[in-house]
Design a protein around this motif. Sequence first.
Motif, PDB file in Angstrom:
ATOM      1  N   ILE A  84      26.831  42.061  -6.169  1.00 59.97           N
ATOM      2  CA  ILE A  84      27.745  40.932  -6.035  1.00 59.97           C
ATOM      3  C   ILE A  84      26.981  39.657  -6.397  1.00 59.97           C
ATOM      4  O   ILE A  84      25.751  39.607  -6.266  1.00 59.97           O
ATOM      5  CB  ILE A  84      28.359  40.821  -4.616  1.00 59.97           C
ATOM      6  CG1 ILE A  84      27.280  40.656  -3.539  1.00 59.97           C
ATOM      7  CG2 ILE A  84      29.234  42.029  -4.324  1.00 59.97           C
ATOM      8  CD1 ILE A  84      27.837  40.402  -2.147  1.00 59.97           C
ATOM      9  N   SER A 115      26.268  33.719  -4.988  1.00 61.92           N
ATOM     10  CA  SER A 115      27.136  32.762  -4.289  1.00 61.92           C
ATOM     11  C   SER A 115      28.076  33.480  -3.319  1.00 61.92           C
ATOM     12  O   SER A 115      28.321  32.994  -2.215  1.00 61.92           O
ATOM     13  CB  SER A 115      27.942  31.933  -5.286  1.00 61.92           C
ATOM     14  OG  SER A 115      28.773  32.764  -6.081  1.00 61.92           O
ATOM     15  N   LEU A 116      28.580  34.645  -3.713  1.00 56.96           N
ATOM     16  CA  LEU A 116      29.464  35.408  -2.839  1.00 56.96           C
ATOM     17  C   LEU A 116      28.691  35.984  -1.652  1.00 56.96           C
ATOM     18  O   LEU A 116      29.169  35.957  -0.514  1.00 56.96           O
ATOM     19  CB  LEU A 116      30.143  36.526  -3.634  1.00 56.96           C
ATOM     20  CG  LEU A 116      31.280  37.268  -2.965  1.00 56.96           C
ATOM     21  CD1 LEU A 116      32.367  36.309  -2.513  1.00 56.96           C
ATOM     22  CD2 LEU A 116      31.846  38.304  -3.915  1.00 56.96           C
ATOM     23  N   LEU A 127      28.158  33.198   0.740  1.00 55.42           N
ATOM     24  CA  LEU A 127      29.399  32.871   1.436  1.00 55.42           C
ATOM     25  C   LEU A 127      29.652  33.866   2.564  1.00 55.42           C
ATOM     26  O   LEU A 127      29.930  33.465   3.699  1.00 55.42           O
ATOM     27  CB  LEU A 127      30.581  32.884   0.464  1.00 55.42           C
ATOM     28  CG  LEU A 127      31.968  32.716   1.097  1.00 55.42           C
ATOM     29  CD1 LEU A 127      32.122  31.323   1.705  1.00 55.42           C
ATOM     30  CD2 LEU A 127      33.052  33.004   0.086  1.00 55.42           C
ATOM     31  N   TYR A 128      29.544  35.154   2.260  1.00 52.66           N
ATOM     32  CA  TYR A 128      29.741  36.180   3.289  1.00 52.66           C
ATOM     33  C   TYR A 128      28.760  36.002   4.442  1.00 52.66           C
ATOM     34  O   TYR A 128      29.141  36.063   5.603  1.00 52.66           O
ATOM     35  CB  TYR A 128      29.583  37.586   2.715  1.00 52.66           C
ATOM     36  CG  TYR A 128      30.679  38.032   1.783  1.00 52.66           C
ATOM     37  CD1 TYR A 128      31.940  37.445   1.772  1.00 52.66           C
ATOM     38  CD2 TYR A 128      30.463  39.069   0.896  1.00 52.66           C
ATOM     39  CE1 TYR A 128      32.931  37.874   0.911  1.00 52.66           C
ATOM     40  CE2 TYR A 128      31.455  39.515   0.027  1.00 52.66           C
ATOM     41  CZ  TYR A 128      32.690  38.911   0.043  1.00 52.66           C
ATOM     42  OH  TYR A 128      33.667  39.346  -0.804  1.00 52.66           O
ATOM     43  N   GLU A 168      25.318  34.778 -12.715  1.00 50.94           N
ATOM     44  CA  GLU A 168      24.716  34.537 -11.402  1.00 50.94           C
ATOM     45  C   GLU A 168      23.743  35.661 -11.071  1.00 50.94           C
ATOM     46  O   GLU A 168      23.870  36.773 -11.582  1.00 50.94           O
ATOM     47  CB  GLU A 168      25.790  34.477 -10.312  1.00 50.94           C
ATOM     48  CG  GLU A 168      26.608  33.214 -10.332  1.00 50.94           C
ATOM     49  CD  GLU A 168      27.420  33.056  -9.066  1.00 50.94           C
ATOM     50  OE1 GLU A 168      26.827  33.022  -7.970  1.00 50.94           O
ATOM     51  OE2 GLU A 168      28.651  32.962  -9.188  1.00 50.94           O
ATOM     52  N   PRO A 203      38.079  35.468   3.164  1.00 55.26           N
ATOM     53  CA  PRO A 203      37.218  36.184   2.217  1.00 55.26           C
ATOM     54  C   PRO A 203      36.459  37.369   2.834  1.00 55.26           C
ATOM     55  O   PRO A 203      36.095  38.312   2.127  1.00 55.26           O
ATOM     56  CB  PRO A 203      36.234  35.113   1.737  1.00 55.26           C
ATOM     57  CG  PRO A 203      36.951  33.826   1.940  1.00 55.26           C
ATOM     58  CD  PRO A 203      37.797  34.026   3.165  1.00 55.26           C
TER      59      PRO A 203
END
Length: 119
Positions: free
Chosen positions: A6, A9-10, A13-14, A44, A109
């Motif tokens: 992934i 940035s994701l 966030l998680y 990314e 999310p």
Amino acid sequence: MLIESIPKSLAELYKSLLSELKPNWKVEIIIEDYNLYKLGFVDEIPCSLKLDVSEEEISELHDEIMNMEISVYLHEDLLYKNPLNMSEEEKRQYRELKKCEKEYDKYAPLEAISSYWLQ
């Protein structure tokens, strides 16, 4: 549980959302192949997110987020009503509903984590 490949940035966030919602969960970001990013093959840095939790805890997280969604959209008709035509009780409910909607929008999310688990 390991969520692989992934974007960084994701993963961040998680991790950030989980640290707020589930502060006792151990969450770690593992950078996979930085060279793919350096060479321009990906936009990314690819990462994995390692969660040291049980399947039951993932299921509970999913249920918690679903309950947030239900509490917002169970009375969504109130969200579309003109505030000028609301009673004082409806205005109070509206404010509470907006607060619940904001919380759900923030944590929605994280629902994807249960999707990774189901795969």
